[in-house]
Write a protein that holds these residues in place. Structure first.
Motif, mmCIF file in Angstrom:
data_model
loop_
_atom_site.group_PDB
_atom_site.id
_atom_site.type_symbol
_atom_site.label_atom_id
_atom_site.label_comp_id
_atom_site.label_asym_id
_atom_site.label_seq_id
_atom_site.Cartn_x
_atom_site.Cartn_y
_atom_site.Cartn_z
ATOM 1 N N LEU A 32 -55.554 -5.394 -22.342
ATOM 2 C CA LEU A 32 -56.222 -5.133 -21.067
ATOM 3 C C LEU A 32 -57.059 -3.872 -21.222
ATOM 4 O O LEU A 32 -56.546 -2.836 -21.653
ATOM 5 C CB LEU A 32 -55.186 -4.945 -19.946
ATOM 6 C CG LEU A 32 -55.752 -4.627 -18.563
ATOM 7 C CD1 LEU A 32 -56.569 -5.793 -18.017
ATOM 8 C CD2 LEU A 32 -54.629 -4.265 -17.590
ATOM 9 N N GLY A 33 -58.341 -3.958 -20.898
ATOM 10 C CA GLY A 33 -59.218 -2.843 -21.181
ATOM 11 C C GLY A 33 -60.066 -2.393 -20.010
ATOM 12 O O GLY A 33 -60.346 -3.165 -19.086
ATOM 13 N N LEU A 75 -63.065 -9.296 -16.309
ATOM 14 C CA LEU A 75 -62.275 -9.495 -15.096
ATOM 15 C C LEU A 75 -62.941 -8.939 -13.853
ATOM 16 O O LEU A 75 -62.706 -9.430 -12.744
ATOM 17 C CB LEU A 75 -60.895 -8.856 -15.271
ATOM 18 C CG LEU A 75 -60.000 -9.446 -16.360
ATOM 19 C CD1 LEU A 75 -58.695 -8.665 -16.447
ATOM 20 C CD2 LEU A 75 -59.728 -10.931 -16.119
ATOM 21 N N ASP A 76 -63.721 -7.886 -14.013
ATOM 22 C CA ASP A 76 -64.511 -7.320 -12.922
ATOM 23 C C ASP A 76 -65.563 -6.427 -13.577
ATOM 24 O O ASP A 76 -65.702 -6.440 -14.801
ATOM 25 C CB ASP A 76 -63.613 -6.607 -11.896
ATOM 26 C CG ASP A 76 -63.038 -5.274 -12.360
ATOM 27 O OD1 ASP A 76 -63.355 -4.809 -13.474
ATOM 28 O OD2 ASP A 76 -62.260 -4.675 -11.593
ATOM 29 N N PRO A 77 -66.335 -5.650 -12.824
ATOM 30 C CA PRO A 77 -67.421 -4.886 -13.455
ATOM 31 C C PRO A 77 -66.992 -3.885 -14.520
ATOM 32 O O PRO A 77 -67.846 -3.427 -15.293
ATOM 33 C CB PRO A 77 -68.074 -4.179 -12.259
ATOM 34 C CG PRO A 77 -67.830 -5.087 -11.112
ATOM 35 C CD PRO A 77 -66.450 -5.624 -11.349
ATOM 36 N N HIS A 78 -65.708 -3.526 -14.595
ATOM 37 C CA HIS A 78 -65.287 -2.557 -15.607
ATOM 38 C C HIS A 78 -63.974 -2.886 -16.314
ATOM 39 O O HIS A 78 -63.570 -2.145 -17.207
ATOM 40 C CB HIS A 78 -65.186 -1.148 -14.999
ATOM 41 C CG HIS A 78 -66.500 -0.506 -14.746
ATOM 42 N ND1 HIS A 78 -67.251 0.081 -15.731
ATOM 43 C CD2 HIS A 78 -67.231 -0.388 -13.598
ATOM 44 C CE1 HIS A 78 -68.378 0.547 -15.226
ATOM 45 N NE2 HIS A 78 -68.393 0.277 -13.931
ATOM 46 N N ARG A 79 -63.323 -3.979 -15.954
ATOM 47 C CA ARG A 79 -62.072 -4.359 -16.620
ATOM 48 C C ARG A 79 -62.231 -5.692 -17.350
ATOM 49 O O ARG A 79 -63.008 -6.553 -16.925
ATOM 50 C CB ARG A 79 -60.921 -4.452 -15.627
ATOM 51 C CG ARG A 79 -60.123 -3.156 -15.467
ATOM 52 C CD ARG A 79 -60.767 -2.191 -14.490
ATOM 53 N NE ARG A 79 -60.880 -2.691 -13.147
ATOM 54 C CZ ARG A 79 -59.920 -2.594 -12.205
ATOM 55 N NH1 ARG A 79 -58.781 -2.011 -12.485
ATOM 56 N NH2 ARG A 79 -60.133 -3.039 -10.979
ATOM 57 N N LEU A 80 -61.475 -5.855 -18.414
ATOM 58 C CA LEU A 80 -61.579 -7.061 -19.222
ATOM 59 C C LEU A 80 -60.244 -7.367 -19.871
ATOM 60 O O LEU A 80 -59.397 -6.486 -20.050
ATOM 61 C CB LEU A 80 -62.640 -6.887 -20.315
ATOM 62 C CG LEU A 80 -62.370 -5.753 -21.315
ATOM 63 C CD1 LEU A 80 -62.159 -6.285 -22.714
ATOM 64 C CD2 LEU A 80 -63.519 -4.745 -21.302
#
Length: 324
Positions: free
Chosen positions: A164-165, A202-207
């Motif tokens: 998770l990043g 996953l969203d604008p800053h998480r992946l």
């Protein structure tokens, strides 16, 4: 396309109202505003036949149920108050299982998969399915493809280590939200999902990132679930990968625009069904894992520091090291 997922890339404008910025692949310099329930929506996408004159939509209902259950898992991951990366990671077994099923559906259900299958026109062995679903599948090779592989693909994803990043770079998603590095359009999607690096914005800053066996061999910390902090230059590379696998549309948050620091470069993944038979781009990515006691403050989900000169210089490249 999952509205629940798209809302994570949308700006909240009112009760149950969100707006996205979308760009057509054939005209990316002309962004337009769209709503999650209007973009990437095709009524009857899986309907292959009718029963008593009424279209059957049980498979779409299945995906809707998956999305509803997955929404609570994503809230656990993305809405944790202690930081942009949650303190509780990895997920529980039940949460991981639900997200695995949803991710498998996102790999199999895309328009890119449908076009790839139609172009290949290959007959596949069918697993037993309920008579009503099997009747639809007989008229819809894409639906048959999904039915045959969904459970096995979910298990494959469940068994892999998950990273998770947080990315300093604003991320985009598309009508193909899950990218399989280097073998995205492989005929054997199960093997590709077991062996490739996998990226899921996953969203604008998480992946979410699933490292390949090669990565795991090189770094023991990647053999189990982990977290990571991705600097801007590597984040730009991830944006390029997500852009390369898109079919018709890419999507990003109106206030988190990757085009501010990034522009597409090089050929995208080939699309032989559109007459584009060039060699596929190849990706090599390296990153470091984040120590368990560290996180990223939540304010960096909305604040954007200016890109450094080094990041600007490295922007076109794939690679680099991400460290916590």
């Amino acid at each position: 396309m999952s509205q629940m997922y798209l809302r994570r890339f949308g700006e909240h404008t009112g009760p149950r109202q969100y707006k996205l910025t979308a760009r057509r692949i054939d005209n990316v310099d002309q962004p337009f505003t769209a709503a999650p329930n209007k973009v990437l929506a095709e009524r009857g996408y899986y309907w292959g036949t009718t029963f008593d004159g009424i279209p059957h939509h049980g498979v779409e209902d299945l995906f809707t149920e998956l999305e509803g259950a997955t929404a609570s898992v994503l809230r656990t991951v993305l809405d944790a108050p202690e930081g942009a990366l949650p303190a509780r990671w990895p997920l529980s077994g039940s949460e991981r299982l639900m997200l695995s099923w949803w991710l498998a559906a996102q790999i199999l259900r895309t328009t890119r998969q449908r076009k790839r299958l139609a172009f290949a026109a290959q007959a596949a062995e069918r697993l037993d399915a309920p008579a009503e679903i099997a009747a639809i599948a007989a008229n819809n090779p894409h639906l048959s493809f999904i039915i045959e592989r969904l459970a096995a693909l979910a298990f494959t994803l469940y068994a892999r280590p998950w990273g998770l990043g947080f990315s300093d770079m604003c991320l985009l998603t598309s009508d193909v939200p899950v990218a399989l590095f280097n073998h995205h359009d492989a005929e054997d999607q199960l093997t590709a999902a077991a062996l490739c690096d996998i990226l899921v914005p996953l969203d604008p800053h998480r992946l979410l990132f699933m490292p390949s066996p090669r990565m795991q061999a090189d770094d023991p910390y990647k053999r189990a679930d982990h977290r990571m902090k991705i600097p801007g230059a590597v984040g730009m590379a991830l944006v390029q990968v997500a852009y390369d696998v898109a079919d018709a549309l890419v999507i990003h948050h109106p206030r988190h625009d990757p085009w501010v620091h990034w522009a597409p470069s090089g050929p995208r993944q080939p699309a032989p069904w559109n007459g584009k038979n060039h060699d596929a781009p190849k990706y090599v990515l390296e990153y470091g894992t984040l120590a368990p006691h560290l996180t990223v403050e939540r304010h960096w989900l909305t604040e954007h520091p200016p890109a450094s000169a080094k990041e600007a210089e490295e922007a076109p490249g794939i690679g680099g090291d991400a460290t916590g």
